[in-house]
Write an enzyme that holds these catalytic residues in place. Sequence first.
Site, short mmCIF file in Angstrom:
data_model
loop_
_atom_site.label_atom_id
_atom_site.label_comp_id
_atom_site.label_asym_id
_atom_site.label_seq_id
_atom_site.Cartn_x
_atom_site.Cartn_y
_atom_site.Cartn_z
N VAL A 209 -2.85 23.80 7.43
CA VAL A 209 -1.86 23.18 8.62
C VAL A 209 -2.78 22.65 9.61
O VAL A 209 -3.85 23.22 9.83
CB VAL A 209 -1.25 24.71 8.98
N SER B 256 -9.93 30.68 1.11
CA SER B 256 -10.85 30.23 2.22
C SER B 256 -11.28 31.43 3.24
O SER B 256 -12.64 31.35 3.16
CB SER B 256 -10.47 29.05 3.10
N LEU C 129 2.79 28.40 8.03
CA LEU C 129 1.99 28.74 6.65
C LEU C 129 2.90 29.78 5.83
O LEU C 129 3.13 29.91 4.65
CB LEU C 129 0.78 29.48 7.01
N TYR D 183 -4.23 36.04 3.02
CA TYR D 183 -3.26 35.87 1.75
C TYR D 183 -2.68 37.46 1.42
O TYR D 183 -1.29 37.49 0.65
CB TYR D 183 -3.67 35.39 0.51
N PHE E 158 -10.16 25.80 -7.80
CA PHE E 158 -9.21 24.64 -7.84
C PHE E 158 -8.50 24.52 -6.43
O PHE E 158 -7.21 24.09 -6.50
CB PHE E 158 -8.20 25.03 -8.77
#
Length: 415
Positions: free
Chosen positions: A84, A118, A94, A123, A415
């Site tokens: 963001v 990150s 988010l 999360y 990824f």
Amino acid sequence: MTTELRPLRPGDWDEWYGNLELAFGGVAEAPEERALWRELTEPERSLAAWDGDRMVGSAGAFSFRIAVPGGALVPAAGVTMVGVLPTHRRRGILRALMRRQLADVRALGEPLAVLTASEPEIYGRFGYGIATQELSAEIDTDRVRLSVSEGTDAVRLRMVRPAESAEALAACEAVYAARVAARPGMLARAAGWERLTVLDPPTEREGTSPLQWVLAESEDGKLLGYARYAVRPDWDMAGPKGTVILRDMEALDPVAYAALWRFLFEIDLTSTVKVRSCPVDAPWQHMVSDIRRCRTRVRDALHVRLVDVGAALRARTYAAPVDVVLDVRDPFCPWNEGRWRLTGDAERAACLRTDPGEPADLRLSVRELGAAYLGGVTLTALAGAGRVAELRPGALAEASAAFRSDAAPWLPHGF
């Protein structure tokens, strides 16, 4: 201001990816890297957040299959490209992206979503649990000796020349593919993903050599394993003290594995082997003479989220017989809320909703299920942290033993 979420249009990719670079500090990636990510991006699975005519946020997903305990390869959304713009933080963008994305994953019938974070604290509130760890090391090869298996001398080692790289890459991918099912957390790489493992932009080498490959072969020429690495030369008044930086390694048997490690230890003009990522149970730790001089470090890697609790728990097998009723909390994806009866063993599993009145054996959130799902985090440890409640005596030990994996789960690349 209102924010609209919509799938990425192919023509908007440059702006979408540029915004992502800006959200991560504004440093542009090397053209080779940017080109590869553009090719791998799945536009229909990539979301853009718009504030009027300005793109302000992003979240993407790759269509993966991930190894789980028991060896099955389970469909999973590889969550990626989440960012963001600094001007639009703390406005719920988010959260909106995560909610829309998980609904889309569910609609596609994928029982799992996975990501690398990150910042690990972000999360968990969306139901992701830290399921794998990665081990890094800096091994002092001047002072650490390596014990190798009998038969190691019979393994032939061959350097890959640039003209052989395409053929060698295909052969190495076959070795990698043969290893995937044996370790939970490994990704079955679709076409194109093998290029990520050899991406080597000159601008990102930080003083190292170009990527180098060595192949381990049997006496009849069969490929048994490979290592890809770079060398950072260095000298001081006492002489050479270069560093070998191991990018990745796979081997089909212990002898080839030992031969590759011995090769790395003995590269001329070097005194350190630096391992960026390997499983926490990597066998080399039992081959070295002094683990303290290997300066090991462990950090989080793959975060796992059960999008469909029943389907996800049915997709894996269990190290010991289990029959428990789980009271699952999942306010972010309420379709998972409720009680689930899990039964299974090393051959098969079932997980179905139960009557809300049936007594539960364990109470936990979907985040804890995600952490324990690949078998690297025990339910007993999570209970010790107050994150799993035992409601029936003995249920915690039963379930914790069942969820374990013999091989530590590991994600081989990001990824």
